[in-house]
Each structure stands twice: as structure tokens, then as C-alpha cells.
Design a protein around this motif. Structure first.
Motif, mmCIF file in Angstrom:
data_model
loop_
_atom_site.group_PDB
_atom_site.id
_atom_site.type_symbol
_atom_site.label_atom_id
_atom_site.label_comp_id
_atom_site.label_asym_id
_atom_site.label_seq_id
_atom_site.Cartn_x
_atom_site.Cartn_y
_atom_site.Cartn_z
ATOM 1 N N UNK A 1 17.068 -28.774 -4.665
ATOM 2 C CA UNK A 1 16.867 -30.303 -5.339
ATOM 3 C C UNK A 1 17.617 -30.303 -6.725
ATOM 4 N N UNK A 2 17.658 -28.958 -7.362
ATOM 5 C CA UNK A 2 18.289 -28.908 -8.549
ATOM 6 C C UNK A 2 20.000 -28.903 -7.998
ATOM 7 N N UNK A 3 20.271 -28.398 -7.278
ATOM 8 C CA UNK A 3 21.759 -28.543 -6.877
ATOM 9 C C UNK A 3 22.179 -29.927 -6.298
ATOM 10 N N UNK A 4 21.391 -30.566 -5.609
ATOM 11 C CA UNK A 4 21.614 -31.758 -4.983
ATOM 12 C C UNK A 4 21.603 -32.813 -6.291
ATOM 13 N N UNK A 5 20.774 -32.715 -7.259
ATOM 14 C CA UNK A 5 20.487 -33.875 -8.365
ATOM 15 C C UNK A 5 21.865 -33.407 -9.405
ATOM 16 N N UNK A 6 22.293 -32.163 -9.422
ATOM 17 C CA UNK A 6 23.408 -31.827 -10.317
ATOM 18 C C UNK A 6 24.824 -32.647 -9.579
ATOM 19 N N UNK A 7 24.813 -32.448 -8.197
ATOM 20 C CA UNK A 7 25.796 -33.059 -7.395
ATOM 21 C C UNK A 7 25.631 -34.668 -7.484
ATOM 22 N N UNK A 8 24.806 -35.166 -7.739
ATOM 23 C CA UNK A 8 24.637 -36.613 -7.931
ATOM 24 C C UNK A 8 24.723 -37.324 -9.460
ATOM 25 N N UNK A 9 25.153 -36.256 -10.228
ATOM 26 C CA UNK A 9 25.238 -36.674 -11.810
ATOM 27 C C UNK A 9 24.221 -36.313 -12.701
ATOM 28 N N UNK A 10 23.036 -35.792 -12.299
ATOM 29 C CA UNK A 10 22.046 -35.570 -13.280
ATOM 30 C C UNK A 10 22.321 -34.428 -13.668
ATOM 31 N N UNK A 11 21.922 -34.444 -15.201
ATOM 32 C CA UNK A 11 22.086 -33.309 -16.010
ATOM 33 C C UNK A 11 20.778 -32.785 -16.481
ATOM 34 N N UNK A 12 20.432 -31.554 -16.775
ATOM 35 C CA UNK A 12 19.150 -30.924 -16.777
ATOM 36 C C UNK A 12 19.288 -31.296 -18.553
ATOM 37 N N UNK A 13 17.971 -31.815 -19.178
ATOM 38 C CA UNK A 13 17.819 -31.924 -20.231
ATOM 39 C C UNK A 13 17.472 -30.459 -20.874
ATOM 40 N N UNK A 14 18.015 -29.842 -21.636
ATOM 41 C CA UNK A 14 17.899 -28.456 -21.989
ATOM 42 C C UNK A 14 16.721 -28.281 -22.704
ATOM 43 N N UNK A 15 15.807 -27.552 -22.172
ATOM 44 C CA UNK A 15 14.460 -27.236 -22.965
ATOM 45 C C UNK A 15 13.404 -27.980 -22.863
ATOM 46 N N UNK A 16 13.589 -29.177 -22.013
ATOM 47 C CA UNK A 16 12.618 -30.172 -21.694
ATOM 48 C C UNK A 16 11.771 -29.960 -20.488
ATOM 49 N N UNK A 17 10.697 -29.649 -20.472
ATOM 50 C CA UNK A 17 9.812 -29.411 -19.315
ATOM 51 C C UNK A 17 8.594 -30.486 -19.254
ATOM 52 N N UNK A 18 8.438 -31.078 -18.279
ATOM 53 C CA UNK A 18 7.122 -32.064 -18.201
ATOM 54 C C UNK A 18 6.162 -31.252 -17.139
ATOM 55 N N UNK A 19 4.957 -31.026 -17.474
ATOM 56 C CA UNK A 19 4.147 -30.509 -16.502
ATOM 57 C C UNK A 19 4.683 -29.199 -15.906
ATOM 58 N N UNK A 20 5.573 -28.110 -16.631
ATOM 59 C CA UNK A 20 6.314 -27.245 -15.903
ATOM 60 C C UNK A 20 7.375 -27.591 -15.036
ATOM 61 N N UNK A 21 7.656 -28.875 -14.862
ATOM 62 C CA UNK A 21 8.946 -29.322 -14.181
ATOM 63 C C UNK A 21 10.105 -29.456 -15.295
ATOM 64 N N UNK A 22 11.441 -28.931 -14.692
ATOM 65 C CA UNK A 22 12.634 -29.286 -15.378
ATOM 66 C C UNK A 22 12.691 -31.062 -15.368
ATOM 67 N N UNK A 23 13.264 -31.360 -16.614
ATOM 68 C CA UNK A 23 13.880 -32.491 -16.473
ATOM 69 C C UNK A 23 15.377 -32.798 -16.472
ATOM 70 N N UNK A 24 15.715 -33.725 -15.730
ATOM 71 C CA UNK A 24 17.349 -33.946 -15.582
ATOM 72 C C UNK A 24 17.302 -35.629 -15.680
#
Length: 147
Positions: free
Chosen positions: A120-143
């Protein structure tokens, strides 16, 4: 070619019948939970992802009540249709749909995913989503995707 259709009384059973692979069950809530959650969310859309006449995936997205921006709460492709590039195409359909309905003050689409879900991380990155560094919601990475 894929397209989106709203979940209605005519196709909701198809939506709750879709399944991810066994090793992905902990990565996304069931579509039945998502449809139940829809009762308590304003400005959200539940959509079937269709390949021709067949529903092959599901998406739930809308305006988050906390930040008043668009969020993709759920995105899944049925296990029988994974690995065929439909995930990227489905994400683009959702981005395009949001772009067509959003107001001028909406600038982002946000989502979150399990950090262990490398695919999922790779697909979202390819689609232009950028991780929000240090932001987790319910232990999930936010992009976040910015228009």
C-alpha cells in the motif's frame, strides 16, 4: 477500464462479499464495518470499484469532521483481482472524483495505512501521496495528496 458506482440497496451485498487476502485482513476494516460506519459520517461516499459489470473493490471517502479536508477511509481490491494494477487505477478514480466534487478551499486528500503494509505504501507514493513524517493515527502512517 474501471469505474466507480455508489453503493446502494442493489449492490451492498456484493460490496460486503469482497475479501482481501488472508495476510491482509489486519490492514483494512471489512466493507460491512465501513457501510455501518457510513451511518455516522456526513459528507462521505461509499463506492464500488467496477471492472465492467463486476464489483472488484470498495472505497469509502469524504470530508473528515476534524480537519474538514477529504480523507480516504477505506480502499480495497478483492483478492481475486489483486496484482493487476487495479489498485492504482482505483486510487486515481477516487482522486478524480474528489477533484470533481471538492470546493476551492479543499487542498488535500489524506489517508492512513498500517506501516507493515509495504505494498500500500508503494502504491500510494506512486500516486503522489507523501507520508506526513511522525504522524500516526491509531498506529497507522498518515500520507497526504495535495492538489
Amino acid at each position: 477500464m474501471l469505474h466507480l458506482e455508489s453503493i446502494t440497496k442493489d449492490n451492498w451485498v456484493k460490496a460486503i462479499s469482497l475479501r482481501v487476502r488472508g495476510d491482509q485482513v489486519n490492514f483494512v476494516a471489512s466493507n460491512a464495518v465501513s457501510l455501518a460506519q457510513l451511518n455516522f459520517l456526513e459528507n462521505f461516499h461509499a463506492k464500488g470499484i467496477y471492472l465492467g459489470e463486476e464489483m472488484i473493490g470498495f472505497a469509502l471517502y469524504g470530508i473528515d469532521e476534524d480537519d474538514h479536508e477529504y480523507w480516504i477511509y477505506r480502499m480495497m481490491i478483492d483478492q481475486k483481482h489483486q496484482g493487476k494494477g487495479y489498485g492504482k487505477e482505483a486510487i486515481q478514480l477516487v482522486i478524480d472524483d474528489i477533484q470533481s466534487i471538492k470546493e476551492d478551499h479543499h487542498h488535500t486528500i489524506t489517508l492512513s495505512y498500517e506501516p507493515a503494509n509495504e505494498h500500500a505504501k508503494r502504491i500510494y507514493e506512486k500516486m503522489g501521496f507523501k507520508e506526513v513524517e511522525g504522524l500516526l493515527i491509531s498506529d497507522e502512517q498518515v500520507a497526504r495528496y495535495t492538489f
